[in-house]
Design a protein around this motif. Sequence first.
Motif, PDB file in Angstrom:
ATOM      1  N   PHE A 184       0.831  -1.201   0.000  1.00  0.00           N
ATOM      2  CA  PHE A 184       0.000   0.000   0.000  1.00  0.00           C
ATOM      3  C   PHE A 184       0.866   1.252   0.000  1.00  0.00           C
ATOM      4  N   ALA A 185       1.954   1.238   0.748  1.00  0.00           N
ATOM      5  CA  ALA A 185       2.847   2.391   0.762  1.00  0.00           C
ATOM      6  C   ALA A 185       3.366   2.688  -0.636  1.00  0.00           C
ATOM      7  N   ILE A 205      -5.290  -4.991   3.265  1.00  0.00           N
ATOM      8  CA  ILE A 205      -5.042  -3.940   4.250  1.00  0.00           C
ATOM      9  C   ILE A 205      -6.323  -3.173   4.544  1.00  0.00           C
ATOM     10  N   GLU A 206      -7.193  -3.010   3.539  1.00  0.00           N
ATOM     11  CA  GLU A 206      -8.471  -2.339   3.795  1.00  0.00           C
ATOM     12  C   GLU A 206      -9.338  -3.174   4.723  1.00  0.00           C
ATOM     13  N   ASP A 253     -12.310   2.024   3.918  1.00  0.00           N
ATOM     14  CA  ASP A 253     -11.789   2.226   2.567  1.00  0.00           C
ATOM     15  C   ASP A 253     -10.583   3.153   2.612  1.00  0.00           C
ATOM     16  N   LEU A 254      -9.551   2.790   1.888  1.00  0.00           N
ATOM     17  CA  LEU A 254      -8.360   3.624   1.787  1.00  0.00           C
ATOM     18  C   LEU A 254      -8.300   4.351   0.448  1.00  0.00           C
ATOM     19  N   ILE A 255      -9.112   3.869  -0.522  1.00  0.00           N
ATOM     20  CA  ILE A 255      -9.181   4.481  -1.851  1.00  0.00           C
ATOM     21  C   ILE A 255     -10.625   4.858  -2.131  1.00  0.00           C
ATOM     22  N   ASP A 256     -10.801   6.059  -2.648  1.00  0.00           N
ATOM     23  CA  ASP A 256     -12.139   6.538  -2.989  1.00  0.00           C
ATOM     24  C   ASP A 256     -12.506   5.995  -4.362  1.00  0.00           C
ATOM     25  N   ARG A 257     -13.281   4.931  -4.376  1.00  0.00           N
ATOM     26  CA  ARG A 257     -13.635   4.268  -5.631  1.00  0.00           C
ATOM     27  C   ARG A 257     -14.776   4.973  -6.356  1.00  0.00           C
ATOM     28  N   GLN A 258     -15.368   6.015  -5.744  1.00  0.00           N
ATOM     29  CA  GLN A 258     -16.411   6.797  -6.396  1.00  0.00           C
ATOM     30  C   GLN A 258     -15.834   7.976  -7.166  1.00  0.00           C
TER      31      GLN A 258
END
Length: 295
Positions: free
Chosen positions: A12-13, A42-43, A49-54
């Motif tokens: 993720f890093a 990791i999520e 959520d670590l990524i904004d999928r929207q």
Amino acid sequence: MRNLPLNALRAFAMVYSEGGIRPAARRLDVSHSSVSRHLREIEAWVGTDLIDRQAEGRKLVFTAQGSRLGETALKVLAELQGVTESLREQRLSNAVLVDTTPSFAARWLLPRLPAFEAEVPWVRVSVIVDQRQRKPGAHGCDLSIRMGRGPWSDGLSQPLMSDRLLPVASPGYWTGHGKPSGPADLRGHDLLHDRDPNASWQMWCDAYGPADMEIRQGRRFGSSDLVLRAAEQGLGVALAHHRLARDSLDSGLLEPAFRDLDLFLEDAYWIISNQRHNRKAVQAFMDWLVEAAQP
């Protein structure tokens, strides 16, 4: 700590650093599906959520939690890499790792290292710098060189050398502003301040005056090296550590304001170690330091 998904955190890093899964996979030399799997892992582990999928667009957009985790993971991994590289270097019997301040390294130690390596060519000295005082032996260091009296309670320490403080400026500054004939003539000059409490204008004025000089005015800098560089550029009068300013004084980049108004600092620099060393390389370097520090 036992359940911390370190491989997923590392992946993720890299995603955070590279801004995408495919470039992260190329950097890690793994498949992009492996990175995607680590991202899901990791999520699931942190539970958010670590990524904004929207978010629209092809570039990844990280949530606030993702940005926080990414920045922290990069910082910690970089520090771990530095520590492990230092430890690997220490495996060589002829390697010596020294920790000191940026100013001391730039102004005193590095200019003298070629002479040491010519005298003791079988020893290889590496230097790491940090303004903060660290525990002796941190980052695998063999010894530290620090200014001031400590206390150095966590390790063995010995005084390296004394120093003296003296007002200095560039020849051009003295030409343009007038060279003082006594302490009172420093009134109205542009004073340059070091954040080092052992190099304060208050100390010098307490010894030589004038008592009414306004020492709060003037530019302030984060290190002794920056103060000396500012003085060399004609920005004002610095209260310099003679040990650090000596090369600039010898070359004519700086000139002292007075001949005999130096403030003596006994045992201004110390060698600190975390244990008694029996390695010949470390002892050879420490012996040379003591010799090189002689007036």
